[in-house]
Design a protein around this motif. Structure first.
Motif, PDB file in Angstrom:
ATOM      1  N   ASP B  49       0.831  -1.212   0.000  1.00 55.74           N
ATOM      2  CA  ASP B  49       0.000   0.000   0.000  1.00 55.74           C
ATOM      3  C   ASP B  49       0.862   1.257   0.000  1.00 55.74           C
ATOM      4  OD1 ASP B  49      -2.081  -1.747   0.162  1.00 55.74           O
ATOM      5  OD2 ASP B  49      -2.774  -1.118   2.144  1.00 55.74           O
ATOM      6  N   GLU B  50       1.941   1.240   0.769  1.00 58.39           N
ATOM      7  CA  GLU B  50       2.792   2.425   0.857  1.00 58.39           C
ATOM      8  C   GLU B  50       3.374   2.761  -0.516  1.00 58.39           C
ATOM      9  OE1 GLU B  50       6.527   2.050   2.750  1.00 58.39           O
ATOM     10  OE2 GLU B  50       6.708   4.204   3.145  1.00 58.39           O
ATOM     11  N   ARG B  53       0.747   4.253  -2.812  1.00 67.15           N
ATOM     12  CA  ARG B  53       0.461   5.652  -2.498  1.00 67.15           C
ATOM     13  C   ARG B  53       1.550   6.571  -3.053  1.00 67.15           C
ATOM     14  NH1 ARG B  53      -2.582   3.610   2.190  1.00 67.15           N
ATOM     15  NH2 ARG B  53      -0.657   3.110   3.285  1.00 67.15           N
ATOM     16  N   GLN B  57       0.921   9.343  -5.966  1.00 65.66           N
ATOM     17  CA  GLN B  57       1.276  10.740  -5.726  1.00 65.66           C
ATOM     18  C   GLN B  57       2.114  11.275  -6.884  1.00 65.66           C
ATOM     19  OE1 GLN B  57       3.154  11.398  -1.897  1.00 65.66           O
ATOM     20  NE2 GLN B  57       4.341  13.127  -2.702  1.00 65.66           N
ATOM     21  N   VAL B  78      -5.226   1.958  -7.003  1.00 67.98           N
ATOM     22  CA  VAL B  78      -5.036   3.284  -6.409  1.00 67.98           C
ATOM     23  C   VAL B  78      -6.333   3.757  -5.760  1.00 67.98           C
ATOM     24  CG1 VAL B  78      -4.510   5.696  -6.899  1.00 67.98           C
ATOM     25  CG2 VAL B  78      -3.193   3.889  -8.023  1.00 67.98           C
ATOM     26  N   ALA B  82      -5.461   4.659  -2.025  1.00 66.26           N
ATOM     27  CA  ALA B  82      -4.735   5.935  -1.990  1.00 66.26           C
ATOM     28  C   ALA B  82      -5.624   7.170  -2.120  1.00 66.26           C
ATOM     29  CB  ALA B  82      -3.674   5.939  -3.100  1.00 66.26           C
ATOM     30  N   HIS B  85      -5.053   9.799   0.631  1.00 64.95           N
ATOM     31  CA  HIS B  85      -3.728  10.381   0.444  1.00 64.95           C
ATOM     32  C   HIS B  85      -3.748  11.404  -0.692  1.00 64.95           C
ATOM     33  CE1 HIS B  85       0.585  10.718   0.396  1.00 64.95           C
ATOM     34  NE2 HIS B  85       0.664  10.254  -0.844  1.00 64.95           N
ATOM     35  N   LEU B  86      -4.388  11.064  -1.815  1.00 63.41           N
ATOM     36  CA  LEU B  86      -4.427  11.982  -2.960  1.00 63.41           C
ATOM     37  C   LEU B  86      -5.253  13.226  -2.640  1.00 63.41           C
ATOM     38  CD1 LEU B  86      -4.883   9.511  -5.970  1.00 63.41           C
ATOM     39  CD2 LEU B  86      -2.848  10.852  -5.406  1.00 63.41           C
ATOM     40  N   ARG B 273       8.563   9.784  -0.108  1.00 63.83           N
ATOM     41  CA  ARG B 273       7.595   8.888   0.515  1.00 63.83           C
ATOM     42  C   ARG B 273       6.784   9.645   1.554  1.00 63.83           C
ATOM     43  NH1 ARG B 273       7.786   3.223  -0.151  1.00 63.83           N
ATOM     44  NH2 ARG B 273       9.453   2.749  -1.581  1.00 63.83           N
ATOM     45  N   GLN B 274       5.553   9.212   1.693  1.00 65.28           N
ATOM     46  CA  GLN B 274       4.655   9.773   2.703  1.00 65.28           C
ATOM     47  C   GLN B 274       5.365   9.730   4.056  1.00 65.28           C
ATOM     48  OE1 GLN B 274       1.260   7.316   3.130  1.00 65.28           O
ATOM     49  NE2 GLN B 274      -0.063   8.949   3.849  1.00 65.28           N
TER      50      GLN B 274
END
Lengths: 278, 278
Positions: B49-50, B53, B57, B78, B82, B85-86, B273-274
């Motif tokens: 998942d990371e 994301r 992005q 996505v 995500a 996050h988006l 990265r987030q």
């Protein structure tokens, strides 16, 4: 007789190369292995050649940082398109999965009709046909891309009705050519060997992993670089997913430790495209 | 009534999202579209998942540089993991493929038994089931991952004996639940609709692309941002392979221009990265 305790580096686009590592560990039981699976960028088979060469270079650079004495390219796509590129800069021997299996097929055939199956990229490169014909100029090589075999294996459908229907469809032209030898030109395919054996009775199946392990042993023995260590496997991947442990265990034929995750940022740092800026 | 000439951005991990673009272009015939297919890193469905994301992005940042007025996430993976996050950093509306199809399924079912099929990542996320139950709390959602459908479509085996054998195997539990509605929760699946129709007579098939196009139109109309331009599609990909043109034409339902290749270096530049360094 001298020995060399440095590890053997092995890499693949994903986890399929673990079927090669399985044979390496059996054939060379006192070696240490460092395996890198580029699972964040798998599959390589539908990338352009230039991209595959860049990725292969990054994997090789990672292994060289681990002071390996040899690199085994346990990936048919890389073996098909990037060997010259790798050998030009890697200062240790580089063993591919294609050349050993091609030589074995050339030696094994009796009727000179050899089949080769692989991903679309491997078959499209014609690398097996060229390598076989270097050993056996008079051999007829009948190639067939089987793109559905990898997803079938990863789905765990090793012997279902659908698996047989797909395999029959793919193998029909090879049966018509009366091949007596078939190269499994993809590291996933050994898991389909029982079905392939049923559909091609009497045909000699060649597992590229076993041939590659024999070639790696030959190279190390010829230079007295075999190790006498307590065996060890360090697994690195660029991404990890829930199915990793199950599939890895199946491919390697033994339980595996959790892999270490290498970030793509770390892998690609300081690496440039072929012909790019230094 | 005001209009907004800025393009609509659409992205997917690969070319499957072109089936969504097809519906967008039909529903919004005076818009310009910028499509990004991250073909160098496809498929996203087996990434963590990371990682998904981060990739999403980077795709969204690329589209924002093209001054888009809306982003359509034409990728189920996505859309499943995500969207929050988006939406946290994208300053224009972001439309997913999951929410519109889920709402349509909830409205369409009569017996409250809805099937959902998708990749392992999409089904594992439970995103469709959650979205459907937000619209229809009493609905029973029966989900099934069908990982072999994407490779079947990409192999062009849209209606072979193997395709039917695989589809029968996957759909059996959904047939047993007597679903009356089935969400095709993957952008590749509409190409298998004829076989799915045959195997599930009377079941209402929901194409996430059509629903997403209707939702995108609704959002633009509600804010008077529909364009009145000469239609145009700019296609960008991160890698290009020999099968691109054939598959893209099939997915989009019309001939396509050669895509522009964006290097991954350009896509990932300045992206972190987030939770990483700014």
């Amino acid at each position: 007789m001298s020995t060399d305790p440095r590890p053997i580096g092995v890499f693949d686009s994903g986890i399929g190369g673990l079927t090669v590592l399985k044979h390496l560990a059996r054939r060379l039981p006192h070696e240490r292995f460092v395996y890198l699976g580029d699972t964040a960028r798998v599959p390589y088979g539908n990338r352009s050649d230039e991209t595959v060469r860049l990725y292969a270079q990054q994997c090789a650079e990672f292994l060289l940082k681990h002071d390996v004495k040899m690199i085994v390219v346990a990936c048919n796509t890389v073996s098909a398109v990037a060997m010259d590129h790798l050998r030009a800069f890697v200062p240790v021997p580089v063993v591919s999965v294609i050349e050993p299996a091609a030589a074995e097929a050339a030696a094994a055939t009796r009727n000179q009709h050899i089949g080769v199956i692989g991903t679309r990229a491997t078959i499209g490169s014609d690398a097996y046909a060229k390598a076989i014909q270097r050993s056996a100029a008079s051999a007829f090589v009948h190639s067939r891309a089987c793109p559905l075999f990898v997803p079938l294996v990863e789905e765990g459908w090793l012997d279902t009705a659908a698996t047989r229907a797909i395999a029959e469809e793919y193998l029909r032209p090879l049966q018509a050519q009366e091949i007596d030898t078939l190269v499994l030109g993809c590291t996933h395919y050994p898991l389909l060997a029982p079905v392939l054996h049923d559909l091609l009775p009497g045909v000699h199946l060649i597992d590229c992993g076993a041939c590659t392990a024999a070639e790696a042993a030959r190279v190390l023995e010829s230079t007295d670089e075999v190790a006498a260590e307590i065996p060890r496997m360090d697994l690195y991947v660029t991404d990890v997913t829930p199915s990793f442990t199950t599939l890895a265990r199946q491919f390697l034929g033994m339980p595996v430790d959790d892999p270490v995750v290498v970030s793509l940022e770390a892998l690609t740092l300081n690496s440039v495209r072929q012909g790019g800026r230094p």
